[in-house]
Design a protein around this motif. Structure first.
Motif, short mmCIF file in Angstrom:
data_model
loop_
_atom_site.label_atom_id
_atom_site.label_comp_id
_atom_site.label_asym_id
_atom_site.label_seq_id
_atom_site.Cartn_x
_atom_site.Cartn_y
_atom_site.Cartn_z
N LEU A 186 0.83 -1.20 0.00
CA LEU A 186 0.00 0.00 0.00
C LEU A 186 0.87 1.25 0.00
O LEU A 186 1.97 1.24 0.55
N LEU A 187 0.32 2.33 -0.58
CA LEU A 187 1.03 3.60 -0.54
C LEU A 187 0.20 4.59 0.28
O LEU A 187 -1.00 4.75 0.05
N LEU A 188 0.86 5.25 1.22
CA LEU A 188 0.18 6.28 2.01
C LEU A 188 0.80 7.63 1.71
O LEU A 188 1.99 7.72 1.41
N GLY A 189 0.00 8.65 1.85
CA GLY A 189 0.53 9.99 1.61
C GLY A 189 -0.60 10.98 1.53
O GLY A 189 -1.57 10.90 2.31
N SER A 190 -0.52 11.88 0.55
CA SER A 190 -1.57 12.89 0.43
C SER A 190 -1.75 13.31 -1.02
O SER A 190 -0.86 13.13 -1.85
N PHE A 191 -2.95 13.82 -1.29
CA PHE A 191 -3.25 14.40 -2.60
C PHE A 191 -3.07 15.90 -2.48
O PHE A 191 -3.69 16.54 -1.63
N SER A 192 -2.19 16.45 -3.32
CA SER A 192 -1.89 17.88 -3.21
C SER A 192 -2.47 18.60 -4.42
O SER A 192 -2.12 18.28 -5.56
N GLY A 193 -3.35 19.55 -4.18
CA GLY A 193 -3.99 20.25 -5.30
C GLY A 193 -4.80 19.25 -6.11
O GLY A 193 -5.30 18.27 -5.59
N ASN A 194 -4.89 19.48 -7.39
CA ASN A 194 -5.69 18.59 -8.24
C ASN A 194 -4.86 17.60 -9.01
O ASN A 194 -5.38 16.76 -9.72
N ASP A 195 -3.53 17.75 -8.92
CA ASP A 195 -2.72 17.00 -9.86
C ASP A 195 -1.42 16.47 -9.30
O ASP A 195 -0.48 16.21 -10.03
N LYS A 196 -1.35 16.35 -7.98
CA LYS A 196 -0.09 15.83 -7.44
C LYS A 196 -0.37 14.81 -6.34
O LYS A 196 -1.25 15.00 -5.49
N VAL A 197 0.39 13.73 -6.38
CA VAL A 197 0.28 12.71 -5.34
C VAL A 197 1.62 12.65 -4.63
O VAL A 197 2.66 12.46 -5.27
N VAL A 198 1.59 12.84 -3.33
CA VAL A 198 2.83 12.78 -2.55
C VAL A 198 2.81 11.50 -1.73
O VAL A 198 1.90 11.27 -0.95
N ILE A 199 3.81 10.65 -1.96
CA ILE A 199 3.86 9.37 -1.25
C ILE A 199 4.87 9.47 -0.12
O ILE A 199 6.05 9.70 -0.35
N THR A 200 4.38 9.31 1.11
CA THR A 200 5.29 9.43 2.25
C THR A 200 5.64 8.07 2.85
O THR A 200 6.67 7.93 3.51
N LYS A 201 4.77 7.08 2.64
CA LYS A 201 5.05 5.78 3.24
C LYS A 201 4.61 4.65 2.32
O LYS A 201 3.54 4.73 1.70
N ALA A 202 5.45 3.61 2.25
CA ALA A 202 5.08 2.41 1.50
C ALA A 202 4.92 1.29 2.52
O ALA A 202 5.86 0.98 3.25
#
Lengths: 212, 298
Positions: free
Chosen positions: A35-51
């Motif tokens: 699984l990938l955890l993180g956040s959705f930033s704005g409308n077009d960016k995915v930031v992955i902080t933890k796998a």
């Protein structure tokens, strides 16, 4: 509404990069998924902080349900599920396979700004990275988003690993360190040791030292 | 090799021949131990020393060759092949299979396939050749065809059926995987892990009948191995899935009330056992939060 859907850019943290690469490297004869955890930033960016490593076999519905259930129940409110990663079984395989595609599709919601991402590891490039060989031009990780056929086969070209050269060095040094063992959910469920599969203190310490 | 001798004992006693035998009998993958003790048994890396039992020496050479391939030590593998060829010549099928495996490891797939096809022409049920052809197959269609060809000749091979189950799962065909795993369970009915895997495949395929089967196999797994966390979580998950299926079933569908009661009890049972196992551990709060979602309202 334009014909060209805005593609997500993907940012991968050093710790997630190393965790995924090690998960695949320490299970060289099987497929790996997580699984990938993180956040959705704005409308077009995915930031992955933890796998979070889930399994080193083809995942089934109950296993996925347990993984998602425990991760949601432990959620600290900061990170959400942003996607799925996989490394194919064979060295020359580059496709994620139908099960990973199905999982990526099921992780999605109706909110178009929160489209999950599917990361697929390139085994040959990964092997070079673990050997400390930086001469290969091939990316270790490729990202995919939803395509018009509702499959997750649309390549996302804008994928970056933060502090990439340090992350690669950290992966190579962690691989030869016997104290850093990636424990996935299946290891946790099947071994009596009940080791922690969601946080890996040895790995976090290593990253803090090598890729601060 | 006595009945109490395990591998560490044999290693300590430097009983090289029995170290190799133990590894072969238990089908362990220990290429470094095999090559090290093999060399010690047969007089160094030239492997020239004769033993009183010639067939034991040949078996050891074959085992060392395969271990050498595992370590990408082609020179050692070739030494083994030459030593074997001196005794048996190049015609026996067993030698030709070993030669083909060495070619495979040296990336000469075509050369290996020629040998396997030759062997299958003279004996269409040469199981080793059929197995290796499966290992060489690359595309999914070729792999399915090769494995089918193997299983047609060897329908009682549980390991073959297990391989089929894994292949089918990879393809996303969990129905096919369940079919294959049923054959495996026939051969090993008291293996809890197999019941868990079968139950998970049924649950993934879904549908009322499959969910009942999933529940039964998960319950069997828990009975065989009561502390198996994967079985306990699985029991909660598949029983809950059955209850959800019942809740969304059309009014025309006949539901067995007893089955519903059983499913509810199994959810509670699984949750109770898991909470006991996780008590005091770091994961207890999240496991408790998760399980309370399943047991709410039961």
């Amino acid at each position: 509404m334009t014909d060209n859907k805005k593609k997500n850019s993907v940012e991968v943290s050093p710790e997630s990069f190393v965790s995924m690469v090690l998960h695949a490297g320490q299970n060289p004869t099987t497929v790996v998924h997580g699984l990938l955890l993180g956040s959705f930033s704005g409308n077009d960016k995915v930031v992955i902080t933890k796998a979070i490593p889930v399994c080193h076999e083809t995942p089934t519905k109950p296993l996925l349900e347990i993984a998602l259930g425990i991760v949601s129940a432990s959620a600290d409110g900061k990170d959400v599920v942003v996607g799925w990663y996989t490394a194919p079984e064979r060295l020359t395989d580059t496709q994620p396979g139908p099960v990973a595609l199905r999982i990526a599709a099921n992780l999605g919601s109706d909110d178009a700004s929160k489209e999950p991402v599917l990361l697929v590891l390139d085994n040959a490039a990964l092997a070079d990275c673990l050997k400390g060989d930086d001469s290969s031009k091939d990316a270790v990780i490729k990202a995919f988003g939803k395509d018009f056929g509702q499959q997750w086969m649309d390549p996302l070209d804008k994928i970056t690993v933060t502090k990439e050269s340090k992350a690669r060095a950290a992966a190579a040094s962690a691989f030869s360190n016997a104290d850093i063992v990636i424990v996935d959910l299946v290891n946790h469920l099947e071994d009596d040791g009940a080791a922690d599969w969601m946080t890996n203190t040895a790995l976090t310490k290593h990253i803090a030292k090598v890729a601060p | 090799m006595g009945p109490d001798d395990d591998l560490p004992t044999l290693l300590q006693k430097k009983d090289h021949l029995n170290v190799l035998r133990y590894i072969r009998v238990h089908q362990l993958r220990e290429p470094e131990i095999v090559t090290e003790h093999g060399a010690l048994l047969l007089g160094g890396k030239d492997l020239k020393r004769r033993l009183s039992d010639e067939s034991a020496r040949l078996a050891a050479l074959e085992q060392i060759a395969l271990a050498a391939l595992d370590l990408q030590n082609h020179e050692l593998a070739e030494t083994c092949l030459n030593q074997i060829r001196t005794v048996v010549g190049k015609d026996p099928a067993r030698f030709r299979i070993l030669l083909a495996r060495c070619l495979e490891a040296a990336s000469d797939k075509d050369g290996a396939l020629v040998i396997y096809d030759e062997l299958l022409q003279s004996n269409p049920s040469n199981l080793m050749a059929l197995k290796r052809k499966y290992c060489l197959a690359e595309s999914t269609e070729d792999r399915v065809a090769a494995l089918n060809a193997y299983l047609q000749q060897n329908m009682a091979d549980s390991a073959g059926w297990y391989e089929m189950a894994k292949l089918r799962s990879t393809m996303g065909d969990f129905g096919g995987a369940s079919f294959a795993l049923e054959e495996v369970v026939l051969g090993c009915p008291i293996d809890a892990q197999l019941h868990v895997q079968l139950a998970e495949c049924y649950a993934t395929t879904a549908g009322m009948e499959n969910l009942v089967l999933a529940r039964k196999h998960m319950a069997q797994a828990v009975e065989l191995d009561p502390t198996n966390k994967r079985a306990l979580f699985g029991l909660v998950s598949v029983s809950n899935a059955y209850l959800e299926e019942v809740a969304s079933a059309s009014k025309k569908q006949t539901i067995d009330d007893h089955s519903v009661v059983v499913a509810k009890e199994l959810v509670k049972h699984g949750a109770e056992k898991l909470l006991k196992q996780y008590k005091g551990s770091k994961m207890y709060p999240s496991v408790q939060t998760l399980l309370s979602k399943y047991t709410k309202g039961l």
